[in-house]
Enzyme design. Structure first.
Site, short mmCIF file in Angstrom:
data_model
loop_
_atom_site.label_atom_id
_atom_site.label_comp_id
_atom_site.label_asym_id
_atom_site.label_seq_id
_atom_site.Cartn_x
_atom_site.Cartn_y
_atom_site.Cartn_z
N PHE A 96 0.81 -1.22 0.00
CA PHE A 96 0.00 0.00 0.00
C PHE A 96 0.84 1.25 0.00
O PHE A 96 2.04 1.21 0.25
CB PHE A 96 -0.94 -0.02 1.22
CG PHE A 96 -1.97 -1.10 1.11
CD1 PHE A 96 -3.12 -0.90 0.38
CD2 PHE A 96 -1.75 -2.33 1.70
CE1 PHE A 96 -4.06 -1.91 0.26
CE2 PHE A 96 -2.68 -3.34 1.58
CZ PHE A 96 -3.84 -3.13 0.85
N CYS A 97 0.14 2.35 -0.21
CA CYS A 97 0.73 3.69 -0.19
C CYS A 97 1.59 3.84 1.05
O CYS A 97 1.13 3.49 2.12
CB CYS A 97 -0.38 4.73 -0.20
SG CYS A 97 0.19 6.42 0.07
N PRO A 98 2.82 4.35 0.96
CA PRO A 98 3.47 4.92 -0.22
C PRO A 98 4.33 3.93 -1.00
O PRO A 98 5.06 4.36 -1.89
CB PRO A 98 4.36 5.99 0.41
CG PRO A 98 4.82 5.35 1.67
CD PRO A 98 3.68 4.51 2.16
N ASP B 120 -3.36 -1.36 -5.10
CA ASP B 120 -3.83 -0.31 -4.18
C ASP B 120 -4.62 0.69 -5.03
O ASP B 120 -4.08 1.30 -5.95
CB ASP B 120 -2.62 0.37 -3.51
CG ASP B 120 -3.02 1.56 -2.65
OD1 ASP B 120 -4.23 1.73 -2.41
OD2 ASP B 120 -2.12 2.32 -2.24
#
Lengths: 90, 159
Positions: free
Chosen positions: A28-30, A55
């Site tokens: 997931f982010c980042p 994501d």
């Protein structure tokens, strides 16, 4: 004329040479953006990177990141839940 | 191509695990886009930089020791901390969903050359010295240094 241009662009994308692919499925982010950056760091100017991600935010994040980093955003393709991003190294 | 390098600063005041993750997510993302990022660690934010759990030193007063025992490098979460149960559950959930942990993000930040500035005032209040804190700190400085960085930056956050 317009139709011809569309076909040209499609042809260009279909024949787009992908120099490297990275797998960001499940992170997931980042992380997808960071992995993109680290992969581009070791690539040559003009080479194309393909990023596979799932994501949902990546679809918006990749073009946004490209506009701030100056890397050339090519396109996003969606295949089911997989998002494929294409970036050319500046 | 950008004419000048863009800059960003973050004041990390809270020292909460969840807030710190937000700070480091933004810091690493900005740094990956070529932005020069500085993080100014002050008050509880210094807990992120402590080398050991309690960072006790001989020169510290009793009060300083109490602060360093109860506010240590084992970071709480800002909601539902539940006497330390919250962070354990949060870490478990993050691992399960394969989200980057704070440690991962902090090592990425260093790889992307994010600058760490430790607040000297907070250090002296808590009796912390360079020896107690991580070697990855770039500067020990005060408000004027931060403000100089902030003035040149478009993005300035207080977390």
């Amino acid at each position: 004329m317009k139709i011809d241009q569309t076909i040209d662009i499609e042809k260009e994308h279909r024949s787009m040479k992908i120099d490297q692919t990275i797998d960001c499925i499940g992170v997931f982010c980042p992380m997808p953006i960071i992995k993109t950056k680290l992969a581009l760091d070791v690539m040559k100017s003009g080479e194309v990177l393909e990023i596979l991600a799932d994501d949902a935010g990546f679809e918006k994040d990749l073009p946004a990141w490209c506009s701030s980093s100056g890397e050339k955003f090519i396109e996003i393709k969606k295949e089911g839940s997989t998002i494929k991003g294409y970036v050319m190294k500046k | 191509m950008k004419p000048d390098k863009e800059k960003m600063t973050i004041i990390l005041f809270s020292g909460d695990m969840d807030r710190s993750i937000a700070a480091f997510t933004l810091a690493t993302t900005a740094a990956s886009a070529g932005t020069e990022v500085s993080i100014f660690f002050t008050f509880w934010g210094l807990n992120l930089l402590k080398k050991s759990l309690f960072t006790l030193g001989k020169s510290q007063s009793i009060l300083q020791k109490i602060f360093n025992i109860f506010s240590n490098s084992n970071l709480p979460v800002s909601r539902m901390n539940m006497c330390g149960l919250g962070p354990i559950m949060m870490k478990y959930l993050m691992k399960k969903s394969r989200t980057a942990s704070l440690n991962d993000l902090m090592s990425l930040a260093k790889q992307l050359k994010v600058k760490y500035i430790a607040c000297t005032t907070s250090c002296s209040i808590l009796g912390l010295s360079k020896e107690n804190l991580l070697d990855s700190i770039d500067e020990f400085a005060g408000a004027a240094t931060y403000l100089n960085e902030a003035r040149e930056s478009k993005i300035n956050l207080f977390i």
